[in-house]
Design an enzyme around this catalytic site. Structure first.
Site, PDB file in Angstrom:
ATOM      1  N   GLN A 209      72.774   5.772   7.974  1.00  0.00           N
ATOM      2  CA  GLN A 209      71.686   5.400   7.066  1.00  0.00           C
ATOM      3  C   GLN A 209      71.299   3.935   7.315  1.00  0.00           C
ATOM      4  O   GLN A 209      70.305   3.456   6.778  1.00  0.00           O
ATOM      5  CB  GLN A 209      72.101   5.567   5.600  1.00  0.00           C
ATOM      6  CG  GLN A 209      72.453   7.001   5.235  1.00  0.00           C
ATOM      7  CD  GLN A 209      73.087   7.082   3.861  1.00  0.00           C
ATOM      8  OE1 GLN A 209      72.399   7.142   2.834  1.00  0.00           O
ATOM      9  NE2 GLN A 209      74.405   7.055   3.821  1.00  0.00           N
ATOM     10  N   ASN A 210      72.103   3.261   8.122  1.00  0.00           N
ATOM     11  CA  ASN A 210      71.892   1.833   8.354  1.00  0.00           C
ATOM     12  C   ASN A 210      70.767   1.601   9.358  1.00  0.00           C
ATOM     13  O   ASN A 210      70.557   2.404  10.273  1.00  0.00           O
ATOM     14  CB  ASN A 210      73.184   1.182   8.860  1.00  0.00           C
ATOM     15  CG  ASN A 210      74.305   1.304   7.840  1.00  0.00           C
ATOM     16  OD1 ASN A 210      74.057   1.556   6.653  1.00  0.00           O
ATOM     17  ND2 ASN A 210      75.545   1.191   8.286  1.00  0.00           N
ATOM     18  N   VAL A 211      70.081   0.496   9.152  1.00  0.00           N
ATOM     19  CA  VAL A 211      68.971   0.166  10.052  1.00  0.00           C
ATOM     20  C   VAL A 211      69.381  -0.959  11.015  1.00  0.00           C
ATOM     21  O   VAL A 211      68.593  -1.353  11.880  1.00  0.00           O
ATOM     22  CB  VAL A 211      67.708  -0.234   9.237  1.00  0.00           C
ATOM     23  CG1 VAL A 211      67.208   0.971   8.441  1.00  0.00           C
ATOM     24  CG2 VAL A 211      67.968  -1.418   8.311  1.00  0.00           C
TER      25      VAL A 211
ATOM     26  N   HIS B 267      67.205   6.282   8.585  1.00  0.00           N
ATOM     27  CA  HIS B 267      66.275   5.459   7.795  1.00  0.00           C
ATOM     28  C   HIS B 267      65.535   4.420   8.620  1.00  0.00           C
ATOM     29  O   HIS B 267      65.012   3.455   8.074  1.00  0.00           O
ATOM     30  CB  HIS B 267      67.018   4.794   6.631  1.00  0.00           C
ATOM     31  CG  HIS B 267      67.544   5.791   5.650  1.00  0.00           C
ATOM     32  ND1 HIS B 267      68.555   5.495   4.756  1.00  0.00           N
ATOM     33  CD2 HIS B 267      67.228   7.095   5.419  1.00  0.00           C
ATOM     34  CE1 HIS B 267      68.816   6.562   4.016  1.00  0.00           C
ATOM     35  NE2 HIS B 267      68.032   7.556   4.415  1.00  0.00           N
TER      36      HIS B 267
ATOM     37  N   ARG C  75      65.929 -10.047   6.794  1.00  0.00           N
ATOM     38  CA  ARG C  75      67.102  -9.210   7.115  1.00  0.00           C
ATOM     39  C   ARG C  75      67.309  -9.137   8.624  1.00  0.00           C
ATOM     40  O   ARG C  75      68.441  -9.126   9.106  1.00  0.00           O
ATOM     41  CB  ARG C  75      66.933  -7.810   6.519  1.00  0.00           C
ATOM     42  CG  ARG C  75      67.034  -7.809   4.998  1.00  0.00           C
ATOM     43  CD  ARG C  75      66.728  -6.446   4.431  1.00  0.00           C
ATOM     44  NE  ARG C  75      67.715  -5.470   4.822  1.00  0.00           N
ATOM     45  CZ  ARG C  75      67.498  -4.140   4.742  1.00  0.00           C
ATOM     46  NH1 ARG C  75      66.332  -3.695   4.308  1.00  0.00           N
ATOM     47  NH2 ARG C  75      68.429  -3.292   5.101  1.00  0.00           N
TER      48      ARG C  75
ATOM     49  N   THR D 183      79.248   4.735   2.207  1.00  0.00           N
ATOM     50  CA  THR D 183      77.989   5.090   1.561  1.00  0.00           C
ATOM     51  C   THR D 183      78.269   5.616   0.165  1.00  0.00           C
ATOM     52  O   THR D 183      79.202   6.372  -0.068  1.00  0.00           O
ATOM     53  CB  THR D 183      77.185   6.147   2.362  1.00  0.00           C
ATOM     54  OG1 THR D 183      76.039   6.546   1.586  1.00  0.00           O
ATOM     55  CG2 THR D 183      77.998   7.371   2.717  1.00  0.00           C
TER      56      THR D 183
END
Ligand code: APR
Length: 229
Positions: free
Chosen positions: A87-89, A105, A57, A172
């Site tokens: 919430q995205n990395v 996260h 990823r 989301t």
């Protein structure tokens, strides 16, 4: 004094950049079992698989660019005090130019100690390798909040939402808690906008729904927000 515009973003925010969502058609959780790649037990049982999942990823992220949705949020900083809770990395909000980004996260481009979560390191390039150790000598792990782990950033996210003059939920499905519960922390009467091709389930009232993808949705949102400046 600029009004505080708080954004709660999820994987749909980065979909037009070519990053897969989780629960859409073709989402990551259709191909991978969460318990195999995104839990502390998975890391203990098969660290090679987990490491490969996040390295793949991260490698893909290097080929991706922020999309019109990310850039639209940067433009809103002209008229609003924009605070992004994601919430995205991925780092696409930051690469677009957003200044205030809180990751609930974790962050794909960072690694952390397996024994002391305060020890966080930038990963040089896309590959985190076995043998790379923290200052205390433990193997570095992805700096990702796995299912079943605590979400310490909520302590900062909740006051942000409580202080919002406007909340915008983008991309989301509001499936994962405690992040999804943030929508319930707005002051009474706070306008809530939702940008998503599919309307996520929300118990709160006075939601203004923009049934579009993030790129187009931000254009419409910017128009609608003019009356709030
Ligand atoms: N623009 C806006 N929204 C979109 C787009 C797009 N181009 N494409 C898809 N969406 C919407 C979908 O309709 C869905 O509501 O984005 C949402 C994606 O939902 P999920 O895949 O569940 O992603 P997310 O809600 O971010 O998942 C939350 O779950 O797996 C964990 O930790 C992971 O942070 C993730 C969390």
């Amino acid at each position: 004094m600029k009004k505080k515009l708080v954004i709660l973003s999820g994987a749909g925010m980065s979909q037009e950049s070519g990053i897969r969502t989780f629960r859409d058609m073709g989402g990551l959780w259709e191909e991978y079992d969460i318990s195999e790649v995104a839990t502390p037990e998975a890391w203990a049982r098969n660290p090679e698989l987990v490491m490969r999942f996040y390295n793949d990823r991260r490698k893909q992220l290097y080929e991706c660019q922020p999309n019109a949705g990310h850039l639209g949020l940067v433009e809103l900083e002209k008229d609003f005090d924009v605070q992004i809770v994601t919430q995205n990395v991925d780092d696409l909000h930051e690469r677009a130019g957003s200044l205030n980004v809180l990751h609930l996260h974790g962050e794909l481009k960072k690694a952390r100690s397996s024994v002391d979560e305060s020890l966080i390191y930038e990963i040089d390039g896309w590959e985190l390798k076995f043998g790379q150790k923290c200052a205390k000598g433990s193997q570095l792990r992805p700096h990702i909040v796995w299912f079943g782990e605590a979400v310490p950033a909520m302590d900062d996210a909740i006051p942000l939402v409580e202080s919002a003059d406007i909340l915008v939920v983008i991309g989301t499905s509001l499936n994962v808690y405690p992040a999804a519960g943030l929508v319930n922390y707005t002051k009474k009467g706070t306008p809530i906008f939702v940008v998503d091709p599919e309307r996520p389930p929300m118990s709160v009232r006075n939601v203004i729904y923009i049934q579009e993808k993030a790129g187009k949705g931000l254009e419409i949102l910017k128009e609608k927000l003019k009356s709030f400046v």
